[in-house]
Design an enzyme around this catalytic site. Structure first.
Site, PDB file in Angstrom:
ATOM      1  N   LYS A 176       0.853  -1.187   0.000  1.00  0.00           N
ATOM      2  CA  LYS A 176       0.000   0.000   0.000  1.00  0.00           C
ATOM      3  C   LYS A 176       0.891   1.239   0.000  1.00  0.00           C
ATOM      4  O   LYS A 176       1.697   1.453   0.906  1.00  0.00           O
ATOM      5  CB  LYS A 176      -0.913   0.022   1.228  1.00  0.00           C
ATOM      6  CG  LYS A 176      -1.813   1.258   1.253  1.00  0.00           C
ATOM      7  CD  LYS A 176      -2.424   1.480   2.618  1.00  0.00           C
ATOM      8  CE  LYS A 176      -3.012   2.883   2.693  1.00  0.00           C
ATOM      9  NZ  LYS A 176      -3.391   3.259   4.067  1.00  0.00           N
ATOM     10  N   THR A 226      -8.043   3.447  13.141  1.00  0.00           N
ATOM     11  CA  THR A 226      -8.376   4.213  14.350  1.00  0.00           C
ATOM     12  C   THR A 226      -9.788   3.937  14.841  1.00  0.00           C
ATOM     13  O   THR A 226     -10.031   3.880  16.054  1.00  0.00           O
ATOM     14  CB  THR A 226      -8.205   5.718  14.082  1.00  0.00           C
ATOM     15  OG1 THR A 226      -6.935   5.961  13.486  1.00  0.00           O
ATOM     16  CG2 THR A 226      -8.313   6.518  15.367  1.00  0.00           C
TER      17      THR A 226
END
Length: 325
Positions: free
Chosen positions: A168, A278
């Site tokens: 990524k 998160t």
């Protein structure tokens, strides 16, 4: 002999091989990658490659970093995954919680960051001791990189450490927004693809940029839903839907998801998956939130496949009018 290792000067009695150096430092060579004077040292050469006075070395490993579901699957770079929820491995209180949350999420792909090995305590546990790359697909990312050169260098080290080509890419523009720097992203993507990497790319929610990245050879487009770690949800659903209609490679919303309804919205837009970190790690109960996100992605995907009812500007009664008493 003096060496600079991970930015710190260290003294040794004599020249030695990379393998011997790692042994003296107490570092397991199976879990790290080594760069000597900006050149990656292949693991097969650890025993023969000598380090000499003045050499600069970086010794890195994977740490927690970055973030499907349902009975159907999606394919990226020729690999098929049944879970459409991708999760990051950072921000948890410890590796044990990380492992439990990932298991509860049902994710098959986990993002990992590449950081210097802690040479002051090389016996310290590493992510791979809790989250096995034999069970999950590790997706090395370039979190914290602000230039194309740093991103390319990081992923080359990641490939040496774990042998993975699927990565990524994210090249950040500034520390305030963590918004993608698209010119540097394009530059890095081009270099990585030329180097044989399969690049999943974090990008702005811009259909034109997404198409350019696809045409370059990126294997997945990952537009932000909103700012990384903000929990603001999907701020521009129209542009994300346009990206999905513009490119043929998988589209995964990356960043900004705050709660289960955000994940469902992303999937109802037709996206192939959602990446988050998160939203799970900083929930009051990360394990329960991981389960909620798994179900939300499944529900959103099913809703998209079912097709929503048409919107109307007037009421339409559910019960028949004929036969009223």
């Amino acid at each position: 002999m003096k060496l600079v290792i991970n930015g710190e000067e260290r003294s040794f009695s004599a020249s030695m091989s990379v393998e011997a150096l790692l042994g003296e430092l107490g570092v397991d060579p199976r879990k790290v990658a080594v760069e000597r004077n900006l050149e990656i040292v292949p693991k097969s050469a650890y025993g023969q490659m000598a380090v000499n006075d003045g050499d600069k070395l970086e010794i890195v490993s994977f740490i927690g970093g970055g973030s499907g579901s349902g009975s159907d699957s999606f394919t990226v770079a020729g690999k098929t995954f049944h879970s459409r929820l991708l999760v990051g491995t950072g921000k948890y209180k410890d590796f044990e919680e990380t492992a439990r949350a990932i298991a509860e999420s049902g994710a098959e792909i986990v993002t990992v960051a590449v950081r210097r090995v802690n040479l002051s305590d090389p016996s310290q546990p590493m992510l791979v001791d809790y989250v096995s790359p034999k069970k999950y697909t590790f997706l090395p990312n370039t979190a914290g990189c602000y230039t194309a050169d740093d991103s390319v260098r990081t992923l080359r080290l990641a490939r040496e450490a774990g042998g993975w080509n699927l990565v990524k890419l994210e090249v950040l523009g500034d520390q305030t927004t963590l918004y993608p720097n698209m010119p540097e992203t394009l530059k890095a993507a081009e270099a990585l693809i030329r180097d044989g990497f399969e690049v999943m790319v974090y990008c702005s929610d811009d259909p034109i940029q997404a198409k350019i990245l696809e045409d370059m050879g990126c294997v997945a487009i990952m537009p932000l839903g909103s700012l990384i770690g903000s929990g603001l949800g999907i701020l521009n659903p129209v542009t994300i839907r346009l990206i999905k209609e513009t490119v043929k490679v998988p589209v995964l919303v990356d960043a900004g998801v705050g709660t289960a309804s955000d994940a469902a919205v992303a999937m109802e837009l037709g996206c192939d998956g959602v990446l988050m970190n998160t939203a799970i790690a900083h929930a009051r109960d990360p394990i329960r939130m991981a389960r909620a996100m798994k179900l939300a992605v499944e529900a959103g995907r099913l809703s998209y496949l079912a097709g929503r009812m048409p919107k109307k500007s007037y009421a339409d009664p559910s019960s028949p009018i004929s036969g009223l008493i």
